[in-house]
Design an enzyme around this catalytic site. Sequence first.
Site, PDB file in Angstrom:
ATOM      1  CG  ASN A 279      38.367  33.281  40.682  1.00 43.78           C
ATOM      2  OD1 ASN A 279      39.066  34.274  40.706  1.00 43.78           O
ATOM      3  ND2 ASN A 279      37.365  33.123  39.825  1.00 43.78           N
TER       4      ASN A 279
ATOM      5  CD  GLU B 161      40.841  40.971  29.644  1.00 47.31           C
ATOM      6  OE1 GLU B 161      41.637  40.019  29.857  1.00 47.31           O
ATOM      7  OE2 GLU B 161      39.619  40.878  29.816  1.00 47.31           O
TER       8      GLU B 161
ATOM      9  CE  LYS C 183      40.610  36.938  39.190  1.00 44.67           C
ATOM     10  NZ  LYS C 183      39.162  36.585  39.289  1.00 44.67           N
TER      11      LYS C 183
ATOM     12  CG  HIS D  57      41.558  37.805  34.475  1.00 45.97           C
ATOM     13  ND1 HIS D  57      40.228  37.816  34.158  1.00 45.97           N
ATOM     14  CD2 HIS D  57      42.211  38.339  33.400  1.00 45.97           C
ATOM     15  CE1 HIS D  57      40.077  38.350  32.938  1.00 45.97           C
ATOM     16  NE2 HIS D  57      41.275  38.675  32.470  1.00 45.97           N
TER      17      HIS D  57
ATOM     18  CE1 TYR E 126      37.183  40.529  35.935  1.00 46.24           C
ATOM     19  CE2 TYR E 126      38.203  41.638  37.788  1.00 46.24           C
ATOM     20  CZ  TYR E 126      38.050  40.513  36.999  1.00 46.24           C
ATOM     21  OH  TYR E 126      38.782  39.373  37.265  1.00 46.24           O
TER      22      TYR E 126
HETATM   23  P1  ATP Z   1      37.957  36.004  35.181  1.00 44.01           P
HETATM   24  O1  ATP Z   1      37.317  36.996  34.245  1.00 44.01           O
HETATM   25  O2  ATP Z   1      38.341  36.610  36.521  1.00 44.01           O
HETATM   26  O3  ATP Z   1      39.082  35.262  34.534  1.00 44.01           O
HETATM   27  P2  ATP Z   1      35.904  34.128  34.577  1.00 44.01           P
HETATM   28  O4  ATP Z   1      36.067  34.600  33.168  1.00 44.01           O
HETATM   29  O5  ATP Z   1      36.069  32.670  34.839  1.00 44.01           O
HETATM   30  O6  ATP Z   1      36.902  34.881  35.549  1.00 44.01           O
HETATM   31  P3  ATP Z   1      33.666  35.926  34.824  1.00 44.01           P
HETATM   32  O7  ATP Z   1      32.282  35.500  34.539  1.00 44.01           O
HETATM   33  O8  ATP Z   1      34.379  36.776  33.826  1.00 44.01           O
HETATM   34  O9  ATP Z   1      34.507  34.603  35.150  1.00 44.01           O
HETATM   35  O10 ATP Z   1      33.631  36.673  36.224  1.00 44.01           O
HETATM   36  C1  ATP Z   1      34.707  37.532  36.614  1.00 44.01           C
HETATM   37  C2  ATP Z   1      35.026  37.300  38.064  1.00 44.01           C
HETATM   38  O11 ATP Z   1      33.929  37.737  38.842  1.00 44.01           O
HETATM   39  C3  ATP Z   1      35.226  35.834  38.445  1.00 44.01           C
HETATM   40  O12 ATP Z   1      36.567  35.418  38.307  1.00 44.01           O
HETATM   41  C4  ATP Z   1      34.785  35.791  39.878  1.00 44.01           C
HETATM   42  O13 ATP Z   1      35.865  36.092  40.749  1.00 44.01           O
HETATM   43  C5  ATP Z   1      33.758  36.887  39.974  1.00 44.01           C
HETATM   44  N1  ATP Z   1      32.419  36.329  39.930  1.00 44.01           N
HETATM   45  C6  ATP Z   1      31.787  35.792  38.866  1.00 44.01           C
HETATM   46  N2  ATP Z   1      30.553  35.385  39.192  1.00 44.01           N
HETATM   47  C7  ATP Z   1      30.401  35.661  40.504  1.00 44.01           C
HETATM   48  C8  ATP Z   1      29.356  35.495  41.444  1.00 44.01           C
HETATM   49  N3  ATP Z   1      28.184  34.930  41.093  1.00 44.01           N
HETATM   50  N4  ATP Z   1      29.571  35.907  42.718  1.00 44.01           N
HETATM   51  C9  ATP Z   1      30.733  36.470  43.078  1.00 44.01           C
HETATM   52  N5  ATP Z   1      31.772  36.667  42.241  1.00 44.01           N
HETATM   53  C10 ATP Z   1      31.608  36.257  40.971  1.00 44.01           C
HETATM   54 MG    MG Z   2      36.020  36.623  32.615  1.00 40.41          MG
END
Ligand code: ATP
Ligand code: MG
Length: 138
Positions: free
Chosen positions: A113, A127, A10, A116, A50
């Site tokens: 974070n 994707e 990211k 992804h 997303y």
């Molecule tokens: P990713 O899809 O990015 O790999 P993930 O699958 O672990 O991460 P998801 O639930 O898909 O988590 O959320 C997508 C992204 O949205 C997360 O990586 C995070 O950066 C962001 N995100 C998720 N929850 C929150 C929240 N409560 N507040 C802010 N950002 C969030």
């Molecule tokens: Mg995710």
Amino acid sequence: MGNLTFGIVKPDAVRAGHTGNIIQRINEAGFKLRAMKTLHMSQRGAEGFYAVHRERPFFAGLTEFMSSAPCVVMVLEKEGAVKAWRDLMGATDPAKADEGTLRKDFGGSLGENAVHGSDSDENAAIEIAYFFSQLELV
Ligand code: ATP
Ligand code: MG
């Protein structure tokens, strides 16, 4: 259980100069890098990626962040790739990620974070096709 998944380094991690370290960790964990490129997503491109999160309160911030700077998109190959890559990434919130995971070592916050990973074989295929043409995957 498929052998391919989709990953992103990211914008926060690219900006901080962690791309090389993250690729080294991917190699050490036994993944093959099947495809990789740097790109700067438009906000609309990030919204499409997303789309499943479009009703969530963090959607605007998330898509703004993902389109704020270049990222590195990748196709990773390993047996059980989706789970193996999510295990290497660690928990979504870096503060809760286990030792030895990428988000523990390179993630700054829940929103930024570092990496992804796809959450299912079905989404990995979607994707991969969103970012890579057939030609790039041969
Ligand atoms: P990713 O899809 O990015 O790999 P993930 O699958 O672990 O991460 P998801 O639930 O898909 O988590 O959320 C997508 C992204 O949205 C997360 O990586 C995070 O950066 C962001 N995100 C998720 N929850 C929150 C929240 N409560 N507040 C802010 N950002 C969030
Ligand atoms: Mg995710």
